[in-house]
Design an enzyme around this catalytic site. Structure first.
Site, short mmCIF file in Angstrom:
data_model
loop_
_atom_site.label_atom_id
_atom_site.label_comp_id
_atom_site.label_asym_id
_atom_site.label_seq_id
_atom_site.Cartn_x
_atom_site.Cartn_y
_atom_site.Cartn_z
N THR A 83 -12.25 7.52 -13.18
CA THR A 83 -11.26 7.07 -12.19
C THR A 83 -11.64 5.73 -11.56
O THR A 83 -10.82 5.10 -10.90
CB THR A 83 -11.07 8.15 -11.11
OG1 THR A 83 -9.90 7.85 -10.34
CG2 THR A 83 -12.29 8.24 -10.19
N GLU A 92 0.81 -1.21 0.00
CA GLU A 92 0.00 0.00 0.00
C GLU A 92 0.85 1.26 0.00
O GLU A 92 0.51 2.25 -0.65
CB GLU A 92 -0.93 -0.01 1.23
CG GLU A 92 -1.82 1.20 1.39
CD GLU A 92 -2.97 1.23 0.40
OE1 GLU A 92 -3.72 2.23 0.43
OE2 GLU A 92 -3.13 0.30 -0.40
#
Length: 521
Positions: A510, A379
């Protein structure tokens, strides 16, 4: 000389079946596929496996909890996974899934949130509104054969209008910059709560497209008015501003001023920059200013120490975060969309330098996958550009020396950004290495995150088996992760990002939902 000529010159100078209640069995031969169309079919089978788990144990709630075969409602209980999955199911021509979702969407009551949480204007726009608009374009276009009746897309369009009409009160602020966290019951929000750049700057594509689709200019005007504050930023109590083209993150709804000068190409800011060039793709004639602002942001990022190379891996380039013009060497999986976004800009502007820069970012993000035990990128991470990174743990030091970065958040939340950029890189170059990298990443995700009735986020990509499962299947995995893993292998799909020199017919929002560009409608 025009701004975009200056920017390009600087860039060139710096670098040249849905109703079943029995889950399908996992594929045993997924690791053996080498032919792209067979890989695409394997991705489709994984998508349908995850869909069956969701449909069996969670539908029409928002998300599947695959370990416990239960569900959650983090997106107001309107069936986020179903709506997010629709465009991907259409592209994969998964008829049963498409039929189930198209029949379901007209039954949603967007007036009532099924959870106590506020309604997020941003998430609702990109997932629900974006998913419905994309389905209309696809089902009225190259995938008409998947609809049962012309009334299907009429119903989807009406639901999109219903949702946008319900959300409109978010823009009722002194500036017209919308609030994100909405109380639907009272149609209210907290005016003292600031809005992030990615929120205010990532609505314009969906709302403009809806406006075009139903001929209601008010929808487009709301978001384009708010965008003007972002295109011409002012700062509150800031003596030092970010690099040209870059922005802070938090915006005062009452004044339109940025409250800080900190930002990144990652979460909280990312899709503002993404949509600047995508609005130009949508309509080059009317959104040239957006493109110029995007080019300035890319120039500042490419020519400053925001583009940073780890000391032990100078071949890698990561985009750092900034506070004014001070840089912090941290980045994230979310920021890895930038490689694909810069490549897209290079494709539509016919500029190889931009494509080269985007490839470099994409290749570097792919290396974060190669570095870990599971083969999945983390992440978040940090690095140093000079050799003074020291850690008491010899194993950590060796990892940094070999890979150039240190993992700061080892989780993987089923994110699509690396797969997304690999897809754009393949469309721009035709280099099969990007198909292979995408396939390798997908295999790793399938091996590590597939559990129970679906896929789950994991706690540690650098631990055996990914550490532990969070027991949560994100809706965006259906909208984006599966889609980009599929499209890079499925060259015969009817919807793609166009290659260099070809006309762009589609632009992806997106959340990975493809829209027809304005002159194709």
């Amino acid at each position: 000389m025009r701004l975009h000529d200056i920017v390009i010159g600087a860039l060139i100078s710096c670098t040249s079946s849905a109703n079943s209640h029995s889950l399908p069995k996992a594929r045993n031969d997924i690791d053996t596929q080498t032919v792209p169309w067979k890989r695409a079919q394997a991705v489709k089978e994984a998508f349908e496996f995850a869909w069956h788990g969701y449909h069996t144990y969670a539908f029409p709630n928002d998300e599947l909890l695959p370990v416990t075969n239960s569900f959650s409602n983090t997106r107001n209980g309107w069936g986020a996974t179903a709506v997010d999955a629709l465009s991907t199911a259409i592209l994969m021509e998964s008829q049963d899934v498409v039929t189930t979702i198209v029949d379901y969407i007209p039954t949603i009551d967007f007036n009532v949130s099924k959870s106590n949480a506020p309604v997020s204007l941003f998430e609702t726009t990109i997932r629900y509104l974006g998913g419905m608009l994309s389905a209309v374009d696809l089902l009225d276009g190259p995938y008409q054969h998947l609809t049962q009746s012309p009334n299907d897309t009429i119903a989807l369009t009406q639901q999109a209008v219903n949702l946008a009409s319900k959300l409109e009160f978010a823009f009722d602020t002194p500036t017209g910059i919308p609030s994100n966290n909405l109380n639907f019951g009272e149609e209210s929000f907290d005016l003292s709560q600031s809005t992030e750049l990615a929120v205010a700057g990532s609505l314009v594509l969906e709302w403009t497209h809806l406006s075009d689709m139903v001929h209601r200019v008010a929808f487009a005007n709301l978001t384009q008015h708010a965008e003007e504050y972002l295109l011409h930023p002012t700062y509150q109590n800031a003596t030092i501003q970010p690099f040209p083209g870059l922005r802070g993150t938090n915006i005062d709804l009452r004044t339109g001023n940025f409250l800080d000068v900190s930002g990144s190409w990652g979460g909280g800011d990312d899709s503002f920059y993404e949509y600047l060039i995508k609005m130009f793709v949508y309509d080059p004639g009317n959104f040239t200013t957006y493109k110029d602002e995007w080019l300035e942001a890319v120039q500042s990022s490419a020519l400053s120490n925001i583009s940073s190379h780890p000391y032990s891996r100078p071949d890698l380039t990561f985009l750092a975060s900034w506070n004014g013009q001070d840089v912090t060497l941290v980045s994230s999986h979310l920021a890895c969309f930038a490689g694909g976004n810069w490549i897209l800009g290079g494709l539509v502007l016919g500029n190889q330098t931009l494509i080269d820069l985007g490839q470099n970012l994409t290749d570097s993000c792919a290396e974060t996958y190669n570095a870990t035990l599971t083969g999945i990128g983390p992440e978040a991470w940090e690095w140093e550009d000079k050799n003074f990174f020291e850690d008491d743990d010899e194993e950590v030091d060796m990892f940094i020396e070999d890979n150039g970065f240190n993992i700061t958040d080892a989780s993987y939340n089923l994110r699509p950004e690396v797969l997304e950029s690999l897809y754009y890189a393949y469309r721009a170059t035709g280099d099969t290495k990007y198909q292979n990298l995408s396939w390798k990443a997908f295999r790793a995700i399938n091996a590590t995150c597939r559990t129970g009735s679906g896929f789950s986020s994991v706690s540690n990509v650098n631990a055996p088996h990914g550490g532990s499962f969070s027991n949560f299947q994100e809706s965006y995995m259906f909208a984006e992760t599966f889609k980009y893993a599929y499209l890079i292998q499925a060259e015969d799909a009817k919807v793609h990002v166009a290659k260099m020199g070809e006309e762009q017919i589609w632009v992806f929002n997106t959340e990975g939902h493809p829209f027809k560009v304005r002159d194709q409608q």
